[in-house]
Design a protein around this motif. Structure first.
Motif, PDB file in Angstrom:
ATOM      1  N   PRO A   1      19.249   9.598 -34.176  1.00  0.00           N
ATOM      2  CA  PRO A   1      19.908   9.775 -35.199  1.00  0.00           C
ATOM      3  C   PRO A   1      20.798  10.874 -35.086  1.00  0.00           C
ATOM      4  CG  PRO A   1      17.631  10.436 -35.850  1.00  0.00           C
ATOM      5  CD  PRO A   1      17.759   9.626 -34.349  1.00  0.00           C
ATOM      6  N   PHE A   2      22.131  10.833 -35.855  1.00  0.00           N
ATOM      7  CA  PHE A   2      22.873  12.070 -35.730  1.00  0.00           C
ATOM      8  C   PHE A   2      22.045  13.355 -36.211  1.00  0.00           C
ATOM      9  CE2 PHE A   2      26.067  14.951 -37.465  1.00  0.00           C
ATOM     10  CZ  PHE A   2      26.915  15.404 -36.310  1.00  0.00           C
ATOM     11  N   THR A   3      21.995  14.522 -35.140  1.00  0.00           N
ATOM     12  CA  THR A   3      21.249  15.510 -35.419  1.00  0.00           C
ATOM     13  C   THR A   3      22.010  16.959 -35.559  1.00  0.00           C
ATOM     14  OG1 THR A   3      19.441  14.445 -34.239  1.00  0.00           O
ATOM     15  CG2 THR A   3      19.478  16.875 -34.693  1.00  0.00           C
ATOM     16  N   LYS A   4      22.130  17.506 -36.580  1.00  0.00           N
ATOM     17  CA  LYS A   4      23.003  18.810 -36.687  1.00  0.00           C
ATOM     18  C   LYS A   4      22.183  19.974 -36.132  1.00  0.00           C
ATOM     19  CE  LYS A   4      25.025  17.466 -41.322  1.00  0.00           C
ATOM     20  NZ  LYS A   4      25.598  17.549 -42.584  1.00  0.00           N
ATOM     21  N   TRP A   5      23.169  20.796 -35.665  1.00  0.00           N
ATOM     22  CA  TRP A   5      22.558  22.047 -35.372  1.00  0.00           C
ATOM     23  C   TRP A   5      21.917  22.866 -36.437  1.00  0.00           C
ATOM     24  CZ3 TRP A   5      22.918  19.875 -30.720  1.00  0.00           C
ATOM     25  CH2 TRP A   5      24.065  19.706 -29.992  1.00  0.00           C
TER      26      TRP A   5
ATOM     27  N   GLU B   1      28.387  20.190 -37.252  1.00  0.00           N
ATOM     28  CA  GLU B   1      28.215  19.709 -36.067  1.00  0.00           C
ATOM     29  C   GLU B   1      27.126  19.274 -35.569  1.00  0.00           C
ATOM     30  OE1 GLU B   1      31.059  21.325 -32.914  1.00  0.00           O
ATOM     31  OE2 GLU B   1      29.347  21.947 -32.137  1.00  0.00           O
ATOM     32  N   GLY B   2      26.842  18.305 -34.671  1.00  0.00           N
ATOM     33  CA  GLY B   2      25.619  17.862 -34.214  1.00  0.00           C
ATOM     34  C   GLY B   2      25.982  16.904 -33.053  1.00  0.00           C
ATOM     35  N   VAL B   3      24.799  16.095 -32.702  1.00  0.00           N
ATOM     36  CA  VAL B   3      24.788  15.217 -31.585  1.00  0.00           C
ATOM     37  C   VAL B   3      24.061  14.039 -31.612  1.00  0.00           C
ATOM     38  CG1 VAL B   3      22.675  16.251 -30.425  1.00  0.00           C
ATOM     39  CG2 VAL B   3      24.427  15.436 -29.108  1.00  0.00           C
ATOM     40  N   THR B   4      24.451  12.790 -30.909  1.00  0.00           N
ATOM     41  CA  THR B   4      23.664  11.805 -31.144  1.00  0.00           C
ATOM     42  C   THR B   4      23.321  11.437 -29.545  1.00  0.00           C
ATOM     43  OG1 THR B   4      24.915  10.814 -33.067  1.00  0.00           O
ATOM     44  CG2 THR B   4      23.686   9.223 -31.527  1.00  0.00           C
ATOM     45  N   LEU B   5      22.035  11.117 -29.272  1.00  0.00           N
ATOM     46  CA  LEU B   5      21.481  11.059 -27.881  1.00  0.00           C
ATOM     47  C   LEU B   5      21.367   9.468 -27.653  1.00  0.00           C
ATOM     48  CD1 LEU B   5      18.821  13.456 -27.424  1.00  0.00           C
ATOM     49  CD2 LEU B   5      21.064  13.676 -26.913  1.00  0.00           C
ATOM     50  N   ARG B   6      21.910   8.935 -26.503  1.00  0.00           N
ATOM     51  CA  ARG B   6      21.427   7.426 -26.262  1.00  0.00           C
ATOM     52  C   ARG B   6      20.862   7.343 -24.896  1.00  0.00           C
ATOM     53  NH1 ARG B   6      26.591   7.846 -28.413  1.00  0.00           N
ATOM     54  NH2 ARG B   6      27.022   6.666 -30.487  1.00  0.00           N
TER      55      ARG B   6
ATOM     56  N   TYR C   1      25.625  10.988 -24.439  1.00  0.00           N
ATOM     57  CA  TYR C   1      25.515  11.807 -25.810  1.00  0.00           C
ATOM     58  C   TYR C   1      27.070  12.041 -26.376  1.00  0.00           C
ATOM     59  CZ  TYR C   1      26.713  16.098 -23.298  1.00  0.00           C
ATOM     60  OH  TYR C   1      27.316  17.074 -22.613  1.00  0.00           O
ATOM     61  N   SER C   2      27.147  11.866 -27.730  1.00  0.00           N
ATOM     62  CA  SER C   2      28.200  12.247 -28.427  1.00  0.00           C
ATOM     63  C   SER C   2      27.915  13.332 -29.392  1.00  0.00           C
ATOM     64  CB  SER C   2      28.746  11.026 -29.317  1.00  0.00           C
ATOM     65  OG  SER C   2      28.606   9.809 -28.263  1.00  0.00           O
ATOM     66  N   ILE C   3      28.993  14.252 -29.311  1.00  0.00           N
ATOM     67  CA  ILE C   3      29.050  15.440 -30.391  1.00  0.00           C
ATOM     68  C   ILE C   3      29.928  15.008 -31.428  1.00  0.00           C
ATOM     69  CG2 ILE C   3      29.525  17.785 -30.469  1.00  0.00           C
ATOM     70  CD1 ILE C   3      28.898  18.102 -27.604  1.00  0.00           C
ATOM     71  N   GLY C   4      29.697  15.471 -32.873  1.00  0.00           N
ATOM     72  CA  GLY C   4      30.635  14.917 -33.777  1.00  0.00           C
ATOM     73  C   GLY C   4      30.474  15.929 -34.985  1.00  0.00           C
ATOM     74  N   GLY C   5      31.289  16.205 -35.933  1.00  0.00           N
ATOM     75  CA  GLY C   5      31.132  17.059 -36.883  1.00  0.00           C
ATOM     76  C   GLY C   5      31.767  18.321 -36.523  1.00  0.00           C
ATOM     77  N   HIS C   6      31.870  19.211 -37.552  1.00  0.00           N
ATOM     78  CA  HIS C   6      32.461  20.735 -37.232  1.00  0.00           C
ATOM     79  C   HIS C   6      31.865  21.662 -38.088  1.00  0.00           C
ATOM     80  CE1 HIS C   6      36.193  18.680 -35.725  1.00  0.00           C
ATOM     81  NE2 HIS C   6      36.181  17.834 -36.641  1.00  0.00           N
ATOM     82  N   ASP C   7      31.866  22.899 -37.488  1.00  0.00           N
ATOM     83  CA  ASP C   7      31.079  23.921 -38.224  1.00  0.00           C
ATOM     84  C   ASP C   7      29.701  23.798 -38.351  1.00  0.00           C
ATOM     85  OD1 ASP C   7      33.590  25.357 -37.920  1.00  0.00           O
ATOM     86  OD2 ASP C   7      34.334  24.332 -39.939  1.00  0.00           O
TER      87      ASP C   7
ATOM     88  N   LEU D   1      17.817  21.987 -28.444  1.00  0.00           N
ATOM     89  CA  LEU D   1      18.716  20.947 -28.278  1.00  0.00           C
ATOM     90  C   LEU D   1      20.311  21.409 -27.789  1.00  0.00           C
ATOM     91  CD1 LEU D   1      19.297  18.016 -28.028  1.00  0.00           C
ATOM     92  CD2 LEU D   1      19.266  17.828 -30.616  1.00  0.00           C
ATOM     93  N   ARG D   2      20.616  22.047 -28.829  1.00  0.00           N
ATOM     94  CA  ARG D   2      21.880  22.856 -28.755  1.00  0.00           C
ATOM     95  C   ARG D   2      22.273  23.381 -27.220  1.00  0.00           C
ATOM     96  NH1 ARG D   2      25.224  25.975 -33.346  1.00  0.00           N
ATOM     97  NH2 ARG D   2      27.514  25.589 -32.507  1.00  0.00           N
ATOM     98  N   GLY D   3      21.276  24.090 -26.877  1.00  0.00           N
ATOM     99  CA  GLY D   3      21.329  25.017 -25.694  1.00  0.00           C
ATOM    100  C   GLY D   3      21.416  24.092 -24.583  1.00  0.00           C
ATOM    101  N   LEU D   4      20.652  22.801 -24.375  1.00  0.00           N
ATOM    102  CA  LEU D   4      20.511  22.008 -23.509  1.00  0.00           C
ATOM    103  C   LEU D   4      21.926  21.114 -23.456  1.00  0.00           C
ATOM    104  CD1 LEU D   4      16.830  20.947 -23.558  1.00  0.00           C
ATOM    105  CD2 LEU D   4      17.803  22.360 -21.943  1.00  0.00           C
ATOM    106  N   ILE D   5      22.426  20.749 -24.594  1.00  0.00           N
ATOM    107  CA  ILE D   5      23.912  19.958 -24.803  1.00  0.00           C
ATOM    108  C   ILE D   5      24.981  20.928 -24.265  1.00  0.00           C
ATOM    109  CG2 ILE D   5      25.559  19.125 -26.352  1.00  0.00           C
ATOM    110  CD1 ILE D   5      23.175  17.362 -25.836  1.00  0.00           C
ATOM    111  N   ASN D   6      24.897  22.043 -24.434  1.00  0.00           N
ATOM    112  CA  ASN D   6      25.786  22.970 -23.839  1.00  0.00           C
ATOM    113  C   ASN D   6      25.772  23.039 -22.338  1.00  0.00           C
ATOM    114  OD1 ASN D   6      26.849  23.757 -26.576  1.00  0.00           O
ATOM    115  ND2 ASN D   6      25.667  25.731 -26.919  1.00  0.00           N
ATOM    116  N   HIS D   7      24.768  23.004 -21.904  1.00  0.00           N
ATOM    117  CA  HIS D   7      24.410  23.152 -20.445  1.00  0.00           C
ATOM    118  C   HIS D   7      24.943  21.850 -19.716  1.00  0.00           C
ATOM    119  CE1 HIS D   7      22.799  23.505 -16.661  1.00  0.00           C
ATOM    120  NE2 HIS D   7      21.832  22.641 -16.851  1.00  0.00           N
ATOM    121  N   CYS D   8      24.711  20.671 -20.569  1.00  0.00           N
ATOM    122  CA  CYS D   8      25.005  19.234 -20.007  1.00  0.00           C
ATOM    123  C   CYS D   8      26.620  19.459 -20.207  1.00  0.00           C
ATOM    124  CB  CYS D   8      24.737  18.301 -20.793  1.00  0.00           C
ATOM    125  SG  CYS D   8      22.610  17.863 -20.612  1.00  0.00           S
ATOM    126  N   SER D   9      27.053  19.793 -21.082  1.00  0.00           N
ATOM    127  CA  SER D   9      28.667  19.727 -21.166  1.00  0.00           C
ATOM    128  C   SER D   9      29.202  20.726 -20.129  1.00  0.00           C
ATOM    129  CB  SER D   9      29.082  20.276 -22.573  1.00  0.00           C
ATOM    130  OG  SER D   9      28.626  19.512 -23.496  1.00  0.00           O
TER     131      SER D   9
END
Length: 202
Positions: free
Chosen positions: A140-144, A119-124, A110-116, A159-167
């Motif tokens: 698709p790029f998905t904003k929080w 900000e969002g994520v792309t999953l692969r 996954y890749s996190i991009g954008g700001h404030d 999704l955001r909670g799980l990405i935080n956990h992965c990070s």
């Protein structure tokens, strides 16, 4: 000659993950922004300096199962965001209970991009068909959060909670958390713009 200098400075370091990739060999590549804040007293006044940089750590050791399990939790989101058959007519929590359907999916990066607010994520990852052949999937790029007149992914909070956990697990890997049988042979380091890990989901 190395000289040790004693100062009254306070140094704080923070890391923010921007990209994670699980390789074929079950090692992990982690890209993160590191922000170092130095606070010191100069002539009675507090002075703050910030230094930042982007880094990619190329792992040599097999990940801990906690990292693998964290990525497994993203399979429902990959299926929904890529509009796959298993997600049709099902809510997120219903799909989470359908292990038979989720077993067809694997999230590898996954890749996190954008700001404030942008900000969002792309999953692969991949979806395995009946023949076992993998189909590459890129969400698709998905904003929080959505801006004005923007449609928001209804499961963005989860999704955001799980990405935080992965990070969090990815940073623990950088700090040495790995499979119990792995050798403590830490990392090769490269600047993020010098190492391209996008060679497919595995």
């Amino acid at each position: 000659m190395r000289e040790t200098i004693t100062t009254n400075a306070t140094v704080n370091t923070a890391r923010k993950v921007t990209k994670v990739k699980l390789t074929k060999g079950k090692t992990l590549d982690v890209t993160f922004e590191e922000i170092v804040t130095i606070i010191e007293i100069v002539e009675g006044e507090e002075v703050s300096k910030t230094i930042s940089g982007d880094y990619t750590r190329i792992g040599k050791n097999i990940v801990h199962e906690d990292m693998e399990n964290a990525l497994l939790l993203l399979r429902s989101h990959l299926s929904i965001l890529c509009d796959q058959a298993e997600a049709q007519g099902k809510g997120y929590y219903d799909l989470e209970e359908d292990e038979e359907a989720l077993s067809k999916y694997k999230v590898s990066s996954y890749s996190i991009g954008g700001h404030d607010i942008h900000e969002g994520v792309t999953l692969r990852g991949v979806r395995f068909g009946k023949s076992g052949a993998p189909l590459n999937l890129n969400s698709p790029f998905t904003k929080w959060e959505g801006g004005d007149n923007e449609e928001v992914y209804e499961n963005s909070f989860e999704l955001r909670g799980l990405i935080n956990h992965c990070s969090e697990e990815a940073l623990l890997y950088v700090e040495g958390k790995m499979a119990p049988t792995a050798q403590l042979d830490m990392f090769e380091q490269a600047e993020s713009d010098e190492h391209d890990t996008e060679d497919g989901p595995f």
